[in-house]
Design a protein around this motif. Structure first.
Motif, mmCIF file in Angstrom:
data_model
loop_
_atom_site.group_PDB
_atom_site.id
_atom_site.type_symbol
_atom_site.label_atom_id
_atom_site.label_comp_id
_atom_site.label_asym_id
_atom_site.label_seq_id
_atom_site.Cartn_x
_atom_site.Cartn_y
_atom_site.Cartn_z
ATOM 1 N N SER A 220 26.341 20.697 -22.778
ATOM 2 C CA SER A 220 25.751 21.082 -24.056
ATOM 3 C C SER A 220 25.720 19.909 -25.019
ATOM 4 N N ALA A 221 26.776 19.111 -25.022
ATOM 5 C CA ALA A 221 26.818 17.937 -25.891
ATOM 6 C C ALA A 221 25.712 16.956 -25.525
ATOM 7 N N ARG A 222 25.458 16.818 -24.240
ATOM 8 C CA ARG A 222 24.394 15.911 -23.790
ATOM 9 C C ARG A 222 23.028 16.435 -24.211
ATOM 10 N N LEU A 223 22.834 17.738 -24.110
ATOM 11 C CA LEU A 223 21.556 18.334 -24.500
ATOM 12 C C LEU A 223 21.316 18.220 -26.008
ATOM 13 N N MET A 224 22.397 18.142 -26.783
ATOM 14 C CA MET A 224 22.259 17.964 -28.226
ATOM 15 C C MET A 224 21.952 16.525 -28.608
ATOM 16 N N GLY A 225 21.869 15.651 -27.628
ATOM 17 C CA GLY A 225 21.539 14.263 -27.904
ATOM 18 C C GLY A 225 22.730 13.376 -28.209
ATOM 19 N N LEU A 226 23.945 13.874 -27.979
ATOM 20 C CA LEU A 226 25.132 13.064 -28.238
ATOM 21 C C LEU A 226 25.334 12.067 -27.108
ATOM 22 N N ARG A 227 25.858 10.910 -27.444
ATOM 23 C CA ARG A 227 26.091 9.850 -26.450
ATOM 24 C C ARG A 227 27.411 10.108 -25.735
ATOM 25 N N THR A 228 27.375 11.049 -24.828
ATOM 26 C CA THR A 228 28.602 11.487 -24.171
ATOM 27 C C THR A 228 29.178 10.428 -23.243
ATOM 28 N N ALA A 229 28.326 9.694 -22.537
ATOM 29 C CA ALA A 229 28.818 8.704 -21.585
ATOM 30 C C ALA A 229 29.628 7.625 -22.296
ATOM 31 N N ARG A 230 29.058 7.092 -23.355
ATOM 32 C CA ARG A 230 29.757 6.032 -24.095
ATOM 33 C C ARG A 230 31.053 6.560 -24.705
ATOM 34 N N ALA A 231 31.005 7.775 -25.241
ATOM 35 C CA ALA A 231 32.197 8.334 -25.884
ATOM 36 C C ALA A 231 33.309 8.571 -24.873
ATOM 37 N N LYS A 232 32.964 9.065 -23.687
ATOM 38 C CA LYS A 232 34.005 9.326 -22.690
ATOM 39 C C LYS A 232 34.657 8.032 -22.226
ATOM 40 N N VAL A 233 33.849 7.015 -21.985
ATOM 41 C CA VAL A 233 34.420 5.714 -21.590
ATOM 42 C C VAL A 233 35.296 5.167 -22.704
#
Length: 340
Positions: A220-233
């Protein structure tokens, strides 16, 4: 008649203040429970030890002795909020500590050695984050690899303890900033500063909101346009950076670097974060709660030391608290899922 019936008692009673508060702040209940346990520990120890426990000296020492664990718990909070785990922090702390001690012993200036310690920890965190995000390695396995890597690098640097004689490093622990009978050291200020910065980042920045969103539902966070990959790393990088900073704090505390430091400390950090109310499945928790969890852990350790009991009771009590808080967490998750 209908209006009269309503006014004479057929009207449904509204929710009580307590029910309303719990409903609105359900995710904070484990943190409130940790605060309650901390207060019970203080009061119980004061009664049992006949007024010899709650003193400025003992309370000040609580932060002094657990500053490195508090720094580790700050980094661990970021990772657990994403739904991950980081088993490498104890080894990262040992590696950064022995690395800094070796550099200082060879004459490297402190303003070079300290950044090297922090960057060494951040590099291991970056490796773990990349494995988790881009190679789909389970956080447990990826961080286990980081654990072995950090411990191995520590042994490569030195197999024995290295004494630190750099005045700037020793100053962090030896200095006492006093207010009457109370005191705090620069290492304590570093730990509290880490908590304050983490609280600001998690609650008042877009990056922090992304961390919470990943733990709630990464898709859901990815679908909202949030930069999930960068944040998780970055969550793992922050954990590694905190591991390096904890290595600096522990080196100043002990006056030496040692490659066997921090064995099992990653479990202490996870326990403190969970006791502080952060949900293991991610998305809910507070870094302030992690600080309370560290203080609960440190208070139990201090009470056991005062009583002269075996340290095995430390593991028993912390294990019981973990079971209690995991049950509370599951109840909160089940309650929130039932509302959907």
């Amino acid at each position: 008649m209908t209006a009269m019936a309503t006014g004479t008692g057929t009207r449904a009673a509204g929710p009580s203040f307590l029910q309303t508060f719990v409903s609105r702040h359900g995710s904070m209940m484990p943190t409130f429970a940790a605060v309650a346990i901390l207060l019970v520990l203080f009061v119980g120890a004061e009664i049992f030890l006949r007024g010899d426990f709650i003193t400025p000296r003992n309370i000040s020492a609580l932060l002094l002795d657990n500053a490195y664990l508090l720094v580790l718990a700050v980094g661990m909070t970021f990772v657990i909020l994403t739904g991950g785990i980081d088993l490498s922090v104890g080894s990262v702390m040992a590696f950064s500590g022995i690395l800094g001690a070796r550099l200082l012993a060879e004459g490297t200036p402190a303003f070079v050695a300290v950044p090297a310690m922090l960057l060494g920890g951040a590099a291991i965190g970056l490796m773990i984050g990349i494995l988790v995000q881009y190679f789909n390695v389970q956080p447990f396995i990826a961080s286990l690899a980081g654990l072995f890597l950090g411990r191995g690098l520590a042994y490569v640097v030195s197999l024995s303890s290295i004494k630190v004689e750099e005045p700037g490093i020793l100053w962090l622990q030896s200095t006492r900033i006093r207010l009457g009978d109370w005191y705090i050291t620069p290492t304590g200020l570093i730990a509290l500063g880490a908590v304050a910065i983490a609280a600001f980042v998690l609650h008042l920045t877009r990056f922090g909101r992304t961390i919470y969103a990943i733990g709630g539902s990464e898709q859901s966070a990815r679908l909202m346009g949030l930069r999930t990959a960068r944040a998780k790393v970055m969550a793992y990088v922050i954990s590694g950076l905190c591991g390096g900073l904890a290595g600096l704090v522990l080196t100043a505390y002990s006056g030496a670097g040692y490659p066997r430091n921090g064995i099992g400390t990653e479990l202490d950090a996870i326990a403190a974060v969970v006791i502080g109310g952060t949900i293991l499945t991610g998305g809910r928790g507070y870094v302030i709660g992690s600080m309370i969890g560290v203080f609960v852990y440190g208070t139990i350790k201090t009470i056991i030391s005062f009583m002269g009991a075996e340290q095995s009771w430390m593991q028993i009590i912390v294990g019981a608290l973990l079971l209690l808080f995991i049950v509370v967490q599951r109840a909160i998750v089940a309650r929130s899922e039932g509302r959907r």
